[in-house]
Design a protein around this motif. Structure first.
Motif, PDB file in Angstrom:
ATOM      1  N   SER A 181     -10.356  -1.237  10.507  1.00  0.00           N
ATOM      2  CA  SER A 181     -11.142  -2.460  10.646  1.00  0.00           C
ATOM      3  C   SER A 181     -11.051  -3.011  12.058  1.00  0.00           C
ATOM      4  N   VAL A 182     -12.203  -3.162  12.695  1.00  0.00           N
ATOM      5  CA  VAL A 182     -12.254  -3.839  13.990  1.00  0.00           C
ATOM      6  C   VAL A 182     -12.017  -5.333  13.796  1.00  0.00           C
ATOM      7  N   VAL A 183     -12.577  -5.882  12.739  1.00  0.00           N
ATOM      8  CA  VAL A 183     -12.466  -7.316  12.480  1.00  0.00           C
ATOM      9  C   VAL A 183     -11.012  -7.728  12.306  1.00  0.00           C
ATOM     10  N   LEU A 184     -10.275  -7.027  11.457  1.00  0.00           N
ATOM     11  CA  LEU A 184      -8.874  -7.372  11.224  1.00  0.00           C
ATOM     12  C   LEU A 184      -8.027  -7.105  12.459  1.00  0.00           C
ATOM     13  N   SER A 185      -8.340  -6.046  13.177  1.00  0.00           N
ATOM     14  CA  SER A 185      -7.571  -5.712  14.378  1.00  0.00           C
ATOM     15  C   SER A 185      -7.739  -6.778  15.451  1.00  0.00           C
ATOM     16  N   MET A 186      -8.985  -7.194  15.705  1.00  0.00           N
ATOM     17  CA  MET A 186      -9.214  -8.217  16.711  1.00  0.00           C
ATOM     18  C   MET A 186      -8.654  -9.559  16.257  1.00  0.00           C
ATOM     19  N   GLY A 187      -8.717  -9.825  14.957  1.00  0.00           N
ATOM     20  CA  GLY A 187      -8.128 -11.056  14.445  1.00  0.00           C
ATOM     21  C   GLY A 187      -6.635 -11.112  14.696  1.00  0.00           C
ATOM     22  N   MET A 188      -5.980  -9.969  14.589  1.00  0.00           N
ATOM     23  CA  MET A 188      -4.542  -9.912  14.830  1.00  0.00           C
ATOM     24  C   MET A 188      -4.226  -9.952  16.323  1.00  0.00           C
ATOM     25  N   ILE A 189      -4.959  -9.185  17.123  1.00  0.00           N
ATOM     26  CA  ILE A 189      -4.720  -9.173  18.563  1.00  0.00           C
ATOM     27  C   ILE A 189      -4.952 -10.559  19.162  1.00  0.00           C
ATOM     28  N   ASP A 190      -5.949 -11.278  18.637  1.00  0.00           N
ATOM     29  CA  ASP A 190      -6.237 -12.641  19.097  1.00  0.00           C
ATOM     30  C   ASP A 190      -5.325 -13.682  18.444  1.00  0.00           C
TER      31      ASP A 190
ATOM     32  N   VAL B  23       0.615  -9.901  11.521  1.00  0.00           N
ATOM     33  CA  VAL B  23       0.638  -8.490  11.126  1.00  0.00           C
ATOM     34  C   VAL B  23       0.614  -8.378   9.607  1.00  0.00           C
ATOM     35  N   GLU B  24       1.425  -9.171   8.940  1.00  0.00           N
ATOM     36  CA  GLU B  24       1.506  -9.120   7.482  1.00  0.00           C
ATOM     37  C   GLU B  24       0.161  -9.445   6.841  1.00  0.00           C
ATOM     38  N   GLN B  25      -0.515 -10.470   7.368  1.00  0.00           N
ATOM     39  CA  GLN B  25      -1.815 -10.852   6.820  1.00  0.00           C
ATOM     40  C   GLN B  25      -2.855  -9.748   7.028  1.00  0.00           C
ATOM     41  N   ALA B  26      -2.887  -9.185   8.229  1.00  0.00           N
ATOM     42  CA  ALA B  26      -3.871  -8.152   8.537  1.00  0.00           C
ATOM     43  C   ALA B  26      -3.671  -6.925   7.648  1.00  0.00           C
ATOM     44  N   VAL B  27      -2.420  -6.522   7.465  1.00  0.00           N
ATOM     45  CA  VAL B  27      -2.125  -5.360   6.626  1.00  0.00           C
ATOM     46  C   VAL B  27      -2.509  -5.632   5.183  1.00  0.00           C
ATOM     47  N   LEU B  28      -2.163  -6.799   4.677  1.00  0.00           N
ATOM     48  CA  LEU B  28      -2.492  -7.136   3.293  1.00  0.00           C
ATOM     49  C   LEU B  28      -4.003  -7.155   3.080  1.00  0.00           C
TER      50      LEU B  28
ATOM     51  N   ASP C  42       5.892  -0.180  -1.819  1.00  0.00           N
ATOM     52  CA  ASP C  42       6.586  -0.936  -0.777  1.00  0.00           C
ATOM     53  C   ASP C  42       6.795  -0.088   0.472  1.00  0.00           C
ATOM     54  N   TYR C  43       7.113   1.186   0.280  1.00  0.00           N
ATOM     55  CA  TYR C  43       7.323   2.072   1.423  1.00  0.00           C
ATOM     56  C   TYR C  43       6.051   2.179   2.255  1.00  0.00           C
ATOM     57  N   ASP C  44       4.915   2.411   1.581  1.00  0.00           N
ATOM     58  CA  ASP C  44       3.636   2.516   2.289  1.00  0.00           C
ATOM     59  C   ASP C  44       3.308   1.222   3.025  1.00  0.00           C
ATOM     60  N   MET C  45       3.590   0.091   2.375  1.00  0.00           N
ATOM     61  CA  MET C  45       3.315  -1.210   2.982  1.00  0.00           C
ATOM     62  C   MET C  45       4.143  -1.408   4.251  1.00  0.00           C
ATOM     63  N   TYR C  46       5.438  -1.131   4.173  1.00  0.00           N
ATOM     64  CA  TYR C  46       6.303  -1.330   5.331  1.00  0.00           C
ATOM     65  C   TYR C  46       5.964  -0.369   6.461  1.00  0.00           C
ATOM     66  N   GLU C  47       5.596   0.851   6.113  1.00  0.00           N
ATOM     67  CA  GLU C  47       5.211   1.817   7.135  1.00  0.00           C
ATOM     68  C   GLU C  47       3.962   1.350   7.877  1.00  0.00           C
ATOM     69  N   LEU C  48       2.986   0.874   7.125  1.00  0.00           N
ATOM     70  CA  LEU C  48       1.752   0.395   7.750  1.00  0.00           C
ATOM     71  C   LEU C  48       2.028  -0.833   8.606  1.00  0.00           C
ATOM     72  N   ARG C  49       2.889  -1.702   8.136  1.00  0.00           N
ATOM     73  CA  ARG C  49       3.257  -2.879   8.935  1.00  0.00           C
ATOM     74  C   ARG C  49       3.913  -2.456  10.248  1.00  0.00           C
ATOM     75  N   ALA C  50       4.826  -1.491  10.166  1.00  0.00           N
ATOM     76  CA  ALA C  50       5.545  -1.049  11.364  1.00  0.00           C
ATOM     77  C   ALA C  50       4.587  -0.452  12.386  1.00  0.00           C
ATOM     78  N   ARG C  51       3.676   0.403  11.932  1.00  0.00           N
ATOM     79  CA  ARG C  51       2.725   1.032  12.854  1.00  0.00           C
ATOM     80  C   ARG C  51       1.770  -0.003  13.448  1.00  0.00           C
ATOM     81  N   THR C  52       1.303  -0.914  12.593  1.00  0.00           N
ATOM     82  CA  THR C  52       0.361  -1.933  13.069  1.00  0.00           C
ATOM     83  C   THR C  52       1.028  -2.881  14.055  1.00  0.00           C
TER      84      THR C  52
END
Length: 285
Positions: free
Chosen positions: A212-221, A226-231, A252-262
Protein backbone atom coordinates in the motif's frame (compact mmCIF):
# COMPACT_ATOMS: atom_id res chain seq x y z
CA UNK A 1 28.71 5.83 20.01
CA UNK A 2 26.90 4.37 23.03
CA UNK A 3 25.13 7.63 23.80
CA UNK A 4 24.02 7.96 20.18
CA UNK A 5 22.74 4.39 20.23
CA UNK A 6 20.67 5.12 23.33
CA UNK A 7 19.13 8.09 21.51
CA UNK A 8 18.27 5.87 18.54
CA UNK A 9 16.59 3.34 20.80
CA UNK A 10 14.69 6.07 22.63
CA UNK A 11 13.27 7.39 19.35
CA UNK A 12 12.57 4.10 17.60
CA UNK A 13 12.09 1.64 20.46
CA UNK A 14 12.02 -2.03 19.50
CA UNK A 15 13.22 -1.43 15.96
CA UNK A 16 16.77 -1.80 17.29
CA UNK A 17 16.16 -4.44 19.92
CA UNK A 18 17.78 -7.86 19.40
CA UNK A 19 14.44 -9.67 19.24
CA UNK A 20 12.83 -7.56 16.54
CA UNK A 21 15.82 -6.13 14.79
CA UNK A 22 16.38 -4.89 11.36
CA UNK A 23 18.33 -6.22 8.43
CA UNK A 24 19.93 -9.33 7.48
CA UNK A 25 23.23 -8.12 6.07
CA UNK A 26 25.59 -10.39 4.24
CA UNK A 27 29.16 -10.15 5.33
CA UNK A 28 32.39 -10.57 3.45
CA UNK A 29 31.68 -13.36 0.95
CA UNK A 30 28.18 -14.45 1.72
CA UNK A 31 25.95 -15.34 -1.23
CA UNK A 32 24.50 -12.13 -2.68
CA UNK A 33 20.89 -12.60 -1.57
CA UNK A 34 19.29 -9.24 -0.80
CA UNK A 35 15.80 -10.06 0.35
CA UNK A 36 15.25 -13.58 1.64
CA UNK A 37 18.41 -14.81 3.32
CA UNK A 38 17.59 -17.50 5.86
CA UNK A 39 21.07 -18.87 6.44
CA UNK A 40 22.80 -18.57 9.78
CA UNK A 41 26.48 -18.50 10.60
CA UNK A 42 28.50 -18.72 13.76
CA UNK A 43 29.60 -15.30 14.98
CA UNK A 44 33.24 -14.81 13.98
CA UNK A 45 34.00 -11.37 15.47
CA UNK A 46 34.19 -9.82 18.93
CA UNK A 47 33.88 -6.08 18.44
CA UNK A 48 31.86 -3.81 16.16
CA UNK A 49 33.07 -0.26 15.53
CA UNK A 50 32.66 2.66 13.15
CA UNK A 51 35.18 4.63 11.16
CA UNK A 52 34.87 7.54 8.78
CA UNK A 53 36.42 7.12 5.36
CA UNK A 54 36.69 9.03 2.12
CA UNK A 55 34.07 11.63 1.38
CA UNK A 56 32.84 11.55 4.98
CA UNK A 57 31.16 8.16 4.49
CA UNK A 58 30.92 5.83 7.48
CA UNK A 59 32.24 2.27 7.51
CA UNK A 60 31.46 -0.70 9.75
CA UNK A 61 34.36 -2.66 11.22
CA UNK A 62 34.09 -6.21 12.56
CA UNK A 63 37.20 -6.42 14.73
CA UNK A 64 39.84 -5.06 12.32
CA UNK A 65 38.07 -6.06 9.09
CA UNK A 66 35.90 -3.70 7.09
CA UNK A 67 32.43 -4.91 6.23
CA UNK A 68 31.69 -5.48 2.52
CA UNK A 69 28.51 -5.92 0.52
CA UNK A 70 27.48 -9.20 -1.14
CA UNK A 71 28.77 -7.68 -4.40
CA UNK A 72 32.19 -7.10 -2.86
CA UNK A 73 31.94 -3.33 -2.41
CA UNK A 74 33.10 -1.57 0.72
CA UNK A 75 30.07 -1.20 2.99
CA UNK A 76 29.62 2.55 3.48
CA UNK A 77 26.66 4.62 4.64
CA UNK A 78 26.06 8.37 4.28
CA UNK A 79 25.70 9.39 7.93
CA UNK A 80 26.61 8.43 11.48
CA UNK A 81 23.07 7.73 12.66
CA UNK A 82 22.53 5.03 10.03
CA UNK A 83 26.00 3.63 10.72
CA UNK A 84 25.14 3.31 14.41
CA UNK A 85 21.88 1.56 13.60
CA UNK A 86 23.62 -0.94 11.31
CA UNK A 87 26.42 -1.50 13.82
CA UNK A 88 23.76 -2.20 16.43
CA UNK A 89 22.38 -5.02 14.30
CA UNK A 90 25.77 -6.66 14.06
CA UNK A 91 26.58 -6.10 17.72
CA UNK A 92 23.20 -7.53 18.82
CA UNK A 93 23.90 -10.88 17.17
CA UNK A 94 24.85 -13.54 19.71
CA UNK A 95 26.61 -16.83 19.06
CA UNK A 96 24.84 -17.20 15.72
CA UNK A 97 24.41 -14.53 13.06
CA UNK A 98 20.77 -14.42 11.98
CA UNK A 99 20.93 -12.50 8.73
CA UNK A 100 17.16 -12.57 8.28
CA UNK A 101 16.80 -10.27 11.30
CA UNK A 102 19.13 -7.61 9.87
CA UNK A 103 16.85 -5.56 7.65
CA UNK A 104 18.79 -2.28 7.79
CA UNK A 105 21.98 -3.97 6.66
CA UNK A 106 20.09 -5.63 3.81
CA UNK A 107 18.64 -2.29 2.70
CA UNK A 108 22.12 -0.75 2.72
CA UNK A 109 23.46 -3.66 0.67
CA UNK A 110 20.64 -3.19 -1.83
CA UNK A 111 21.30 0.55 -2.14
CA UNK A 112 25.04 0.03 -2.53
CA UNK A 113 25.05 -2.90 -4.96
CA UNK A 114 21.80 -2.03 -6.75
CA UNK A 115 21.46 -5.68 -7.87
CA UNK A 116 18.60 -4.95 -10.30
CA UNK A 117 20.53 -2.00 -11.80
CA UNK A 118 17.59 0.39 -11.60
CA UNK A 119 17.64 4.17 -11.61
CA UNK A 120 15.36 6.57 -9.71
CA UNK A 121 12.81 6.76 -12.51
CA UNK A 122 12.41 2.99 -12.57
CA UNK A 123 12.10 2.81 -8.79
CA UNK A 124 9.46 5.54 -8.74
CA UNK A 125 7.54 3.80 -11.51
CA UNK A 126 7.62 0.51 -9.58
CA UNK A 127 6.39 2.20 -6.41
CA UNK A 128 3.53 3.94 -8.21
CA UNK A 129 2.31 0.65 -9.67
CA UNK A 130 1.30 -0.31 -6.13
CA UNK A 131 -1.06 2.68 -6.11
CA UNK A 132 -3.13 0.98 -8.80
CA UNK A 133 -3.54 -2.12 -6.62
CA UNK A 134 -3.38 -0.43 -3.22
CA UNK A 135 -4.70 -2.52 -0.34
CA UNK A 136 -6.96 0.24 1.01
CA UNK A 137 -8.49 0.91 -2.43
CA UNK A 138 -9.83 -2.62 -2.94
CA UNK A 139 -13.09 -3.21 -1.09
CA UNK A 140 -15.35 -6.21 -0.65
CA UNK A 141 -19.12 -6.44 -1.24
CA UNK A 142 -19.66 -8.95 1.55
CA UNK A 143 -19.82 -9.93 4.34
CA UNK A 144 -21.38 -6.75 5.65
CA UNK A 145 -19.24 -6.78 8.78
CA UNK A 146 -16.06 -6.59 6.72
CA UNK A 147 -17.59 -3.97 4.41
CA UNK A 148 -18.24 -1.73 7.40
CA UNK A 149 -14.83 -2.46 8.93
CA UNK A 150 -13.02 -1.44 5.73
CA UNK A 151 -15.10 1.72 5.47
CA UNK A 152 -14.56 2.72 9.10
CA UNK A 153 -10.84 1.94 9.22
CA UNK A 154 -9.58 2.63 5.70
CA UNK A 155 -11.65 5.63 4.64
CA UNK A 156 -10.18 8.05 7.22
CA UNK A 157 -6.62 7.22 6.08
CA UNK A 158 -7.57 7.45 2.41
CA UNK A 159 -9.25 10.83 2.96
CA UNK A 160 -6.22 12.07 4.89
CA UNK A 161 -3.99 11.06 1.98
CA UNK A 162 -6.19 12.82 -0.56
CA UNK A 163 -6.28 16.01 1.53
CA UNK A 164 -2.58 15.89 2.38
CA UNK A 165 -1.48 15.73 -1.26
CA UNK A 166 -4.55 17.38 -2.83
CA UNK A 167 -5.29 14.35 -5.01
CA UNK A 168 -8.16 12.00 -5.83
CA UNK A 169 -7.64 8.27 -5.26
CA UNK A 170 -10.97 6.65 -4.38
CA UNK A 171 -11.86 3.02 -3.76
CA UNK A 172 -13.77 0.29 -5.56
CA UNK A 173 -15.16 -3.20 -5.07
CA UNK A 174 -14.53 -3.98 -8.75
CA UNK A 175 -11.88 -6.57 -9.51
CA UNK A 176 -10.24 -3.89 -11.65
CA UNK A 177 -9.95 -1.55 -8.69
CA UNK A 178 -10.37 2.24 -8.81
CA UNK A 179 -9.21 4.25 -11.80
CA UNK A 180 -6.43 6.48 -10.54
CA UNK A 181 -6.43 9.89 -12.30
CA UNK A 182 -3.27 10.81 -14.21
CA UNK A 183 -3.08 14.03 -12.18
CA UNK A 184 -2.82 11.94 -8.99
CA UNK A 185 -0.01 9.85 -10.47
CA UNK A 186 1.82 12.97 -11.58
CA UNK A 187 1.56 14.48 -8.10
CA UNK A 188 3.01 11.40 -6.43
CA UNK A 189 5.69 11.09 -9.08
CA UNK A 190 6.84 14.62 -8.36
CA UNK A 191 6.76 13.95 -4.63
CA UNK A 192 8.80 10.77 -4.92
CA UNK A 193 11.41 12.64 -6.93
CA UNK A 194 12.19 14.58 -3.74
CA UNK A 195 13.60 11.38 -2.23
CA UNK A 196 17.18 10.33 -2.89
CA UNK A 197 18.11 6.87 -4.17
CA UNK A 198 18.68 5.45 -0.68
CA UNK A 199 15.39 6.76 0.68
CA UNK A 200 13.53 5.39 -2.33
CA UNK A 201 15.07 1.99 -1.63
CA UNK A 202 13.60 2.09 1.86
CA UNK A 203 10.25 3.49 0.76
CA UNK A 204 9.79 0.83 -1.91
CA UNK A 205 10.63 -1.81 0.71
CA UNK A 206 7.92 -0.45 3.04
CA UNK A 207 5.37 -0.28 0.22
CA UNK A 208 6.16 -3.89 -0.67
CA UNK A 209 5.65 -5.00 2.93
CA UNK A 210 2.31 -3.21 3.37
CA UNK A 211 1.23 -3.55 -0.27
CA UNK A 212 0.00 0.00 0.00
CA UNK A 213 1.30 3.40 -1.02
CA UNK A 214 -1.38 5.06 1.10
CA UNK A 215 -0.44 3.27 4.32
CA UNK A 216 3.28 3.65 3.63
CA UNK A 217 3.08 7.40 3.07
CA UNK A 218 0.79 7.74 6.07
CA UNK A 219 3.45 6.11 8.21
CA UNK A 220 6.42 7.94 6.69
CA UNK A 221 4.56 11.24 7.22
CA UNK A 222 3.87 10.10 10.82
CA UNK A 223 0.12 10.15 10.45
CA UNK A 224 0.17 6.43 11.34
CA UNK A 225 2.35 4.45 13.70
CA UNK A 226 4.05 1.27 12.54
CA UNK A 227 1.56 -0.79 14.54
CA UNK A 228 -1.41 1.02 13.00
CA UNK A 229 -0.10 0.72 9.44
CA UNK A 230 0.59 -3.01 9.82
CA UNK A 231 -2.81 -3.68 11.37
CA UNK A 232 -4.59 -1.76 8.60
CA UNK A 233 -2.65 -3.69 5.96
CA UNK A 234 -3.92 -6.94 7.50
CA UNK A 235 -7.49 -5.81 8.09
CA UNK A 236 -9.22 -8.59 6.15
CA UNK A 237 -6.96 -11.24 7.67
CA UNK A 238 -7.63 -9.93 11.16
CA UNK A 239 -11.36 -10.00 10.45
CA UNK A 240 -11.18 -13.64 9.35
CA UNK A 241 -9.10 -14.59 12.38
CA UNK A 242 -11.61 -12.94 14.70
CA UNK A 243 -14.40 -15.01 13.19
CA UNK A 244 -12.66 -18.30 12.43
CA UNK A 245 -9.69 -18.34 14.77
CA UNK A 246 -6.03 -18.75 13.93
CA UNK A 247 -3.14 -21.15 14.29
CA UNK A 248 -1.70 -20.62 17.76
CA UNK A 249 1.56 -18.59 17.75
CA UNK A 250 1.72 -18.38 13.92
CA UNK A 251 -0.44 -15.24 13.72
CA UNK A 252 1.58 -13.35 16.32
CA UNK A 253 4.86 -14.39 14.69
CA UNK A 254 3.74 -13.10 11.28
CA UNK A 255 2.51 -9.87 12.87
CA UNK A 256 5.78 -9.19 14.70
CA UNK A 257 7.85 -10.04 11.65
CA UNK A 258 5.88 -7.62 9.50
CA UNK A 259 6.17 -4.94 12.16
CA UNK A 260 9.94 -5.42 12.36
CA UNK A 261 10.43 -5.19 8.59
CA UNK A 262 8.09 -2.22 8.25
CA UNK A 263 9.68 -0.34 11.15
CA UNK A 264 13.15 -0.96 9.76
CA UNK A 265 12.11 0.35 6.36
CA UNK A 266 10.57 3.49 7.87
CA UNK A 267 13.68 4.11 9.98
CA UNK A 268 15.85 3.65 6.90
CA UNK A 269 13.82 6.23 4.98
CA UNK A 270 14.15 8.81 7.74
CA UNK A 271 17.86 8.21 8.32
CA UNK A 272 18.68 8.51 4.63
CA UNK A 273 16.43 11.47 3.77
CA UNK A 274 18.54 14.55 3.16
CA UNK A 275 15.78 16.79 4.49
CA UNK A 276 15.01 14.62 7.51
CA UNK A 277 15.32 16.27 10.91
CA UNK A 278 15.35 12.89 12.62
CA UNK A 279 19.06 12.19 12.29
CA UNK A 280 19.97 15.72 13.39
CA UNK A 281 17.86 15.32 16.53
CA UNK A 282 19.32 11.89 17.21
CA UNK A 283 22.91 13.02 16.95
CA UNK A 284 22.67 16.37 18.75
CA UNK A 285 24.02 16.59 22.29
Amino acid sequence: MLRSLVRLQRHFGNVLSPGQMCPRSQQFRFAPNYSSATAERKRFYQDVSLSQGEGGLYEINLDQRKLKTPGGKLFTVPNEALAIAVATEWDAQRDTLKFYTMHLSTLCNTALDNPTQRNKEQMISAALKFLETDTVCYRVDEPQGLVELQKNEWDPVLHWMENRYNVTIGSSSSILGPEIPEATKDTFQQHLHSYNFWSLTGLEYVITQLKSVVLSMGMIDRHLTVEQAVLLSRLEEEYQIEHWGNVEWAHDYDMYELRARTAAGALFVHLTSESSTVKRKLMQN
